[in-house]
Write an enzyme that holds these catalytic residues in place. Sequence first.
Site, short mmCIF file in Angstrom:
data_model
loop_
_atom_site.label_atom_id
_atom_site.label_comp_id
_atom_site.label_asym_id
_atom_site.label_seq_id
_atom_site.Cartn_x
_atom_site.Cartn_y
_atom_site.Cartn_z
N PRO A 11 0.79 -1.23 0.00
CA PRO A 11 0.00 0.00 0.00
C PRO A 11 0.83 1.29 0.00
CG PRO A 11 -0.22 -1.18 2.09
CD PRO A 11 0.49 -2.10 1.15
N ASN A 12 0.32 2.25 -0.73
CA ASN A 12 0.85 3.62 -0.80
C ASN A 12 2.14 3.76 -1.61
OD1 ASN A 12 -1.23 4.78 0.91
ND2 ASN A 12 -0.25 3.66 2.57
N ARG A 19 4.24 11.14 -1.87
CA ARG A 19 4.12 10.95 -0.42
C ARG A 19 5.46 11.26 0.25
NH1 ARG A 19 4.73 4.51 1.09
NH2 ARG A 19 4.07 5.26 3.12
N TYR A 24 10.83 9.43 1.14
CA TYR A 24 10.79 8.45 0.04
C TYR A 24 11.37 8.96 -1.27
CZ TYR A 24 7.76 5.90 3.26
OH TYR A 24 7.28 5.22 4.34
N ASN A 75 8.32 -5.35 -1.39
CA ASN A 75 8.17 -4.24 -0.45
C ASN A 75 6.73 -4.29 0.03
OD1 ASN A 75 7.98 -1.93 1.03
ND2 ASN A 75 8.99 -0.60 -0.46
N ALA A 78 3.44 -1.02 4.64
CA ALA A 78 2.93 -1.08 6.02
C ALA A 78 2.61 -2.51 6.46
CB ALA A 78 1.69 -0.20 6.15
N HIS A 81 4.81 -4.57 8.85
CA HIS A 81 4.77 -4.40 10.31
C HIS A 81 3.55 -5.05 10.94
CE1 HIS A 81 7.83 -1.56 9.18
NE2 HIS A 81 6.96 -0.82 8.51
N GLU A 99 13.58 -8.68 0.65
CA GLU A 99 12.72 -7.63 1.20
C GLU A 99 13.37 -6.28 0.88
OE1 GLU A 99 12.87 -7.72 5.45
OE2 GLU A 99 11.46 -6.05 5.68
N HIS A 101 13.00 -1.97 1.26
CA HIS A 101 12.34 -0.76 1.77
C HIS A 101 13.08 0.44 1.22
CE1 HIS A 101 9.76 -2.97 4.43
NE2 HIS A 101 10.82 -3.68 4.82
N ARG A 108 13.18 5.04 12.01
CA ARG A 108 11.96 5.85 12.04
C ARG A 108 11.16 5.58 13.32
NH1 ARG A 108 9.19 5.14 6.40
NH2 ARG A 108 7.93 6.85 7.24
N ARG A 112 7.73 0.82 13.48
CA ARG A 112 8.29 0.26 12.23
C ARG A 112 9.41 -0.75 12.52
NH1 ARG A 112 5.81 3.43 8.17
NH2 ARG A 112 5.35 5.47 9.03
#
Length: 148
Positions: A11-12, A19, A24, A75, A78, A81, A99, A101, A108, A112
């Site tokens: 998502p996102n 964003r 990012y 990736n 969210a 987590h 994985e 990110h 952060r 997270r």
Amino acid sequence: MSRTVHILNGPNLDRLGLREPGIYGATTYSELTVMLECRAGELGVDLVVRQTAGEGELVTWIHEAGAQADGLLLNAAAYTHTSVAVRDALLTLSIPVVEVHVSNPHAREEFRRTNLVTDVVTATVQGFGVRGYLLAMEGLLSLLEEQG
Ligand code: DQA
């Protein structure tokens, strides 16, 4: 030998470039996709790149990667987590999974640092911005080369 790699985004991530650019970066999701296709072309990799906001869809795509791909870059955003379902889907795979990110989640917010996928993947790339996807693709290919 030609390899098939699936890149799955949660998502996102379709909002990259819009964003929180301080975290990012400025590269958009479609620019990232072009970068990845380009590099895959140079490396002779058949690439499938997908993004979804849906946890169930992500789980289905992880299963598809297991059936169709030689390796997976994930990736989970969210869901990294929160998602036992994503973790369980990864546990069904026998292909290498990297994985990715864009940011370094450990640098952060505290929440997270909870990560339900990192101990069930082959390798992790985080904190290199969108370039991390390219590094992860190269790393995955070298793992596949080693496997023969
Ligand atoms: C992210 C980090 C996650 O914590 C966050 O929820 C994301 C993106 C990253 O690529 O840095 O959506 O996975």
